[in-house]
Design a protein around this motif. Sequence first.
Motif, PDB file in Angstrom:
ATOM      1  N   UNK A  21       8.786  12.894 -79.661  1.00  0.00           N
ATOM      2  CA  UNK A  21       7.633  12.007 -79.467  1.00  0.00           C
ATOM      3  C   UNK A  21       7.714  11.194 -78.178  1.00  0.00           C
ATOM      4  N   UNK A  22       8.933  10.868 -77.751  1.00  0.00           N
ATOM      5  CA  UNK A  22       9.090  10.099 -76.514  1.00  0.00           C
ATOM      6  C   UNK A  22       8.810  10.945 -75.276  1.00  0.00           C
ATOM      7  N   UNK A  27      -1.564   4.728 -75.312  1.00  0.00           N
ATOM      8  CA  UNK A  27      -1.656   5.615 -74.156  1.00  0.00           C
ATOM      9  C   UNK A  27      -2.716   6.698 -74.357  1.00  0.00           C
ATOM     10  N   UNK A  28      -3.483   6.560 -75.440  1.00  0.00           N
ATOM     11  CA  UNK A  28      -4.527   7.534 -75.720  1.00  0.00           C
ATOM     12  C   UNK A  28      -4.046   8.771 -76.444  1.00  0.00           C
ATOM     13  N   UNK A  29      -2.836   8.727 -77.009  1.00  0.00           N
ATOM     14  CA  UNK A  29      -2.281   9.871 -77.724  1.00  0.00           C
ATOM     15  C   UNK A  29      -2.432   9.665 -79.227  1.00  0.00           C
ATOM     16  N   UNK A  30      -2.792  10.729 -79.924  1.00  0.00           N
ATOM     17  CA  UNK A  30      -2.930  10.670 -81.378  1.00  0.00           C
ATOM     18  C   UNK A  30      -1.788  11.419 -82.034  1.00  0.00           C
ATOM     19  N   UNK A  31      -0.936  10.688 -82.743  1.00  0.00           N
ATOM     20  CA  UNK A  31       0.174  11.296 -83.467  1.00  0.00           C
ATOM     21  C   UNK A  31      -0.157  11.328 -84.957  1.00  0.00           C
ATOM     22  N   UNK A  62       2.464  29.284 -62.834  1.00  0.00           N
ATOM     23  CA  UNK A  62       2.160  27.920 -62.384  1.00  0.00           C
ATOM     24  C   UNK A  62       1.356  27.134 -63.420  1.00  0.00           C
ATOM     25  N   UNK A  63       1.638  27.368 -64.686  1.00  0.00           N
ATOM     26  CA  UNK A  63       0.939  26.685 -65.772  1.00  0.00           C
ATOM     27  C   UNK A  63       1.909  25.938 -66.691  1.00  0.00           C
ATOM     28  N   UNK A  64       3.060  25.589 -66.146  1.00  0.00           N
ATOM     29  CA  UNK A  64       4.069  24.914 -66.963  1.00  0.00           C
ATOM     30  C   UNK A  64       3.583  23.595 -67.523  1.00  0.00           C
ATOM     31  N   UNK A  65       2.911  22.793 -66.699  1.00  0.00           N
ATOM     32  CA  UNK A  65       2.424  21.497 -67.166  1.00  0.00           C
ATOM     33  C   UNK A  65       1.358  21.671 -68.240  1.00  0.00           C
ATOM     34  N   UNK A  66       0.476  22.653 -68.046  1.00  0.00           N
ATOM     35  CA  UNK A  66      -0.576  22.912 -69.030  1.00  0.00           C
ATOM     36  C   UNK A  66       0.017  23.341 -70.363  1.00  0.00           C
ATOM     37  N   UNK A  67       1.075  24.139 -70.320  1.00  0.00           N
ATOM     38  CA  UNK A  67       1.731  24.584 -71.549  1.00  0.00           C
ATOM     39  C   UNK A  67       2.379  23.408 -72.274  1.00  0.00           C
ATOM     40  N   UNK A  68       3.075  22.554 -71.542  1.00  0.00           N
ATOM     41  CA  UNK A  68       3.685  21.369 -72.150  1.00  0.00           C
ATOM     42  C   UNK A  68       2.626  20.516 -72.838  1.00  0.00           C
ATOM     43  N   UNK A  69       1.553  20.241 -72.115  1.00  0.00           N
ATOM     44  CA  UNK A  69       0.499  19.380 -72.651  1.00  0.00           C
ATOM     45  C   UNK A  69      -0.105  19.966 -73.926  1.00  0.00           C
ATOM     46  N   UNK A  70      -0.406  21.267 -73.881  1.00  0.00           N
ATOM     47  CA  UNK A  70      -1.072  21.896 -75.030  1.00  0.00           C
ATOM     48  C   UNK A  70      -0.148  21.976 -76.244  1.00  0.00           C
ATOM     49  N   UNK A  71       1.133  22.239 -75.994  1.00  0.00           N
ATOM     50  CA  UNK A  71       2.086  22.320 -77.100  1.00  0.00           C
ATOM     51  C   UNK A  71       2.348  20.952 -77.721  1.00  0.00           C
ATOM     52  N   UNK A  72       2.414  19.921 -76.896  1.00  0.00           N
ATOM     53  CA  UNK A  72       2.561  18.565 -77.435  1.00  0.00           C
ATOM     54  C   UNK A  72       1.395  18.243 -78.374  1.00  0.00           C
ATOM     55  N   UNK A 111      14.626   8.695 -70.439  1.00  0.00           N
ATOM     56  CA  UNK A 111      13.718   8.072 -71.384  1.00  0.00           C
ATOM     57  C   UNK A 111      12.304   7.895 -70.868  1.00  0.00           C
ATOM     58  N   UNK A 112      11.432   7.462 -71.786  1.00  0.00           N
ATOM     59  CA  UNK A 112      10.019   7.246 -71.462  1.00  0.00           C
ATOM     60  C   UNK A 112       9.862   5.861 -70.849  1.00  0.00           C
ATOM     61  N   UNK A 113      10.306   5.727 -69.620  1.00  0.00           N
ATOM     62  CA  UNK A 113      10.294   4.440 -68.943  1.00  0.00           C
ATOM     63  C   UNK A 113       8.871   3.983 -68.642  1.00  0.00           C
ATOM     64  N   UNK A 114       8.723   2.728 -68.306  1.00  0.00           N
ATOM     65  CA  UNK A 114       7.418   2.197 -67.916  1.00  0.00           C
ATOM     66  C   UNK A 114       6.951   2.885 -66.637  1.00  0.00           C
ATOM     67  N   UNK A 115       5.637   2.975 -66.471  1.00  0.00           N
ATOM     68  CA  UNK A 115       5.074   3.621 -65.281  1.00  0.00           C
ATOM     69  C   UNK A 115       5.565   2.957 -64.005  1.00  0.00           C
ATOM     70  N   UNK A 116       5.774   1.643 -64.063  1.00  0.00           N
ATOM     71  CA  UNK A 116       6.234   0.916 -62.881  1.00  0.00           C
ATOM     72  C   UNK A 116       7.612   1.399 -62.443  1.00  0.00           C
ATOM     73  N   UNK A 117       8.455   1.751 -63.407  1.00  0.00           N
ATOM     74  CA  UNK A 117       9.791   2.263 -63.083  1.00  0.00           C
ATOM     75  C   UNK A 117       9.687   3.618 -62.402  1.00  0.00           C
TER      76      UNK A 117
END
Length: 233
Positions: free
Chosen positions: A12-13, A84-88, A112-122, A193-199
Amino acid sequence: MKVEIWSDIMCPWCYIGKRRFEAAMEQFTDAGSVEIEWHSFQLDPTIESGHGDNLYSYLSKRKGVPYEQAVQMNNQVTALASTLGLTYNMEQAVVANSFDAHRLIQLAKKHQLGDAAEERLFKAYFTEGKDFSDPETLVAIGKEIGLPESELKELVNSQAFAPDVKRDIQEASALGINGVPFFVFDRKYGVSGAQASETFLEVLNKSVGEWKKSQPAGLEIIEGQTCGPDGDC
């Protein structure tokens, strides 16, 4: 400059970290200089798909905590994800071995679709309650993001890209990565880890700045007689 991200679909993180990193990239003025590559990691390679446990039962047994505590832990991360707009929908999550889903990601990287695959699988795991160990589910997800059906069918009927998944996991071990998400910037800086965007933004500015300084400034040209495309010699 390359940013490499080690992640597992059932983490989830990792989904939260993805969103926070994306938010940093939206603020980063030199995002065009960044190449992102996703790497495979398995939090629990021993999971047997189809064992029947729901997520709370699985976590209760794996972490050695009461069932109610496992529910509370997931409620907390669900609430954070929603900001963050995510529905768990954790109660719908199908606990399964993620190895084949990682093979799908490796195939997607080839296109070149690695990011799309990650997003869809999540989304399939955390929001839709889909079983990412099911071959038909993997084919459907792959087609949805634009992968060739012939390659998807070959994937689910073989062990294609298994060496790539194992290589990523071995490389993580060699780098000392024992938890995800883990972000590696130009093989110089690691962020765990899922650090803050500022980090993330701070590390992006630092690593890309250093990367640019290390690049050749350009050719030093010694002029001589040449011919140009306009016929001038």
